[in-house]
Design an enzyme around this catalytic site. Structure first.
Site, PDB file in Angstrom:
ATOM      1  N   GLY A  37       0.812  -1.218   0.000  1.00 26.07           N
ATOM      2  CA  GLY A  37       0.000   0.000   0.000  1.00 26.07           C
ATOM      3  C   GLY A  37       0.846   1.268   0.000  1.00 26.07           C
ATOM      4  CB  THR A  39       1.116   3.481  -4.618  1.00 28.43           C
ATOM      5  OG1 THR A  39       2.156   2.615  -5.083  1.00 28.43           O
ATOM      6  CG2 THR A  39       0.853   4.531  -5.685  1.00 28.43           C
ATOM      7  CD1 TRP A  40      -3.922   6.322  -0.015  1.00 29.60           C
ATOM      8  CD2 TRP A  40      -4.428   4.410   1.045  1.00 29.60           C
ATOM      9  NE1 TRP A  40      -5.137   6.476   0.596  1.00 29.60           N
ATOM     10  CE2 TRP A  40      -5.461   5.313   1.257  1.00 29.60           C
ATOM     11  CE3 TRP A  40      -4.527   3.138   1.626  1.00 29.60           C
ATOM     12  CZ2 TRP A  40      -6.595   5.000   2.021  1.00 29.60           C
ATOM     13  CZ3 TRP A  40      -5.639   2.826   2.376  1.00 29.60           C
ATOM     14  CH2 TRP A  40      -6.661   3.748   2.579  1.00 29.60           C
ATOM     15  CG  HIS A 102      10.582  -1.321  -1.520  1.00 28.79           C
ATOM     16  ND1 HIS A 102       9.407  -1.173  -0.819  1.00 28.79           N
ATOM     17  CD2 HIS A 102      10.228  -1.203  -2.831  1.00 28.79           C
ATOM     18  CE1 HIS A 102       8.400  -0.983  -1.662  1.00 28.79           C
ATOM     19  NE2 HIS A 102       8.873  -0.976  -2.887  1.00 28.79           N
ATOM     20  NE  ARG A 124      -2.695  -5.254   0.855  1.00 33.40           N
ATOM     21  CZ  ARG A 124      -2.936  -5.107  -0.430  1.00 33.40           C
ATOM     22  NH1 ARG A 124      -1.922  -4.905  -1.258  1.00 33.40           N
ATOM     23  NH2 ARG A 124      -4.148  -5.118  -0.900  1.00 33.40           N
ATOM     24  CB  SER A 132      -0.583  -6.941  -4.062  1.00 37.02           C
ATOM     25  OG  SER A 132      -0.431  -5.711  -4.705  1.00 37.02           O
ATOM     26  NE  ARG A 253      -4.112  -6.445  -7.816  1.00 40.31           N
ATOM     27  CZ  ARG A 253      -4.984  -7.357  -7.358  1.00 40.31           C
ATOM     28  NH1 ARG A 253      -5.818  -7.931  -8.182  1.00 40.31           N
ATOM     29  NH2 ARG A 253      -4.986  -7.699  -6.079  1.00 40.31           N
ATOM     30  N   GLY A 255      -7.085  -2.784  -4.458  1.00 37.01           N
ATOM     31  CA  GLY A 255      -7.100  -2.170  -3.133  1.00 37.01           C
ATOM     32  C   GLY A 255      -8.131  -2.785  -2.200  1.00 37.01           C
TER      33      GLY A 255
END
Ligand code: PAP
Length: 287
Positions: A37, A39-40, A102, A124, A132, A253, A255
């Site tokens: 997540g 990118t959120w 990362h 997550r 994902s 994608r 989510g």
């Protein structure tokens, strides 16, 4: 870098980043294992930190998200800053500088640990992160090739063969440090952000020292950074990420929490659940 697996083409830049990147006290570093997540948060953090450009009550013209993919707004230390095709110069970046990484906690550049810069970590459920990733990897396949069978990547993930280190070790590294230094690392879970986006985004803004004055500002930021909006923005629909080579659209994608149910067999679910409970036992962390 110990037994951390780094994709070969990013190994040199990851090592260079790890040893050379110098953090400033007011930097914000977004850290994560892949497909949790991030990118959120790559959208939310710039919106919160720069409220006059695309944050509260400004129109689309002032919104950097309409001009740039979120990957550009929080460049990756190990890929965009120190990578071969780097177009970002850290010294030219306005303060406060926003980066993502990362890299696992033990390999973070030392000054990220020792300065007062803030770290936001997002994680997550491992089953959703894996599924994902599998979908993301399939975006590199041609239509003729079709999606890769899930068995091999599942074996690798379950055995800890994962870009930037085994998933559970990555999470635990930041989790343990966040317990010791909660002022240094804000530890977020994707599922909690989905369940209570207002509460979690307010928590994030307060942690970053930019608490919201009005409830409407929270709504505005959540809308600007929503998956639906970002997915449909022209800038995210076409073209490829120049560093990783993935379609820009592949970062957006479904989510959906629990989407693993559509791809993992009962056996695979049990196997990953078992690994997760074994790895996280005694840590106080549940995923
Ligand atoms: P990265 O590691 O390459 O940066 P990352 O952004 O962490 O990828 O993970 C992508 C996931 O975040 C996708 O999840 P899915 O495959 O289960 O759908 C993607 O849909 C989701 N995602 C991206 N942007 C948002 C957003 N604005 N809100 C909620 N989820 C999002």
């Amino acid at each position: 870098m110990g037994r951390v697996l780094v994709p070969p083409r990013f190994l040199a830049s990851a090592m260079e980043a790890s040893s050379s990147f110098v953090a400033c006290d007011d930097d914000v570093i977004l850290a994560s294992s892949m497909k949790t997540g991030t990118t959120w948060l790559k959208a939310l953090i710039p919106c919160i930190m720069n409220p006059n450009s695309g944050g509260e009550c400004s129109d689309d013209d002032d919104d950097p998200l309409t001009e740039s993919h979120p990957n550009m707004l929080m460049p990756s230390v190990e890929i965009q800053i120190y990578g071969e095709n780097s177009t970002c110069s850290v010294s030219d970046m306005p303060s406060p500088r926003l980066f993502r990484t990362h890299l696992p906690y033990p390999t973070l550049p030392e000054t990220i640990k020792t300065s007062t810069c803030k770290v936001v970590y997002i994680t997550r459920n491992p089953k959703d992160a894996f599924v994902s990733l599998w979908h993301f990897l399939n975006t590199f396949k041609t239509a003729e090739e079709g999606p890769a069978p899930i068995d091999e990547p599942f074996e690798l993930f379950s055995n800890g063969v994962h870009p930037f280190g085994p998933f559970h070790d990555h999470v635990l590294g930041y989790w343990k440090e966040s317990l010791k230094r909660p002022e240094k690392i804000l530890f977020l879970k994707y599922e909690e952000m989905k369940t209570d986006p207002r509460g979690e985004v307010k928590k994030l803004a307060s942690y970053l020292g930019r608490p919201f004055d009005k409830e409407e500002e929270v709504d505005e930021v959540l809308w600007r950074c929503s998956l639906e909006r970002l997915k449909n923005l022209e800038v995210n629909r076409k073209g490829f990420d120049p560093w990783v080579g993935a379609p820009k659209s592949s970062y957006f994608r479904l989510g959906v929490v629990g989407d693993w149910k559509n791809s993992l067999s009962e056996d695979k679910k049990d196997r990953l659940d078992e690994i997760t409970s074994m790895k996280l036992e005694g840590s106080g962390l549940e995923l």
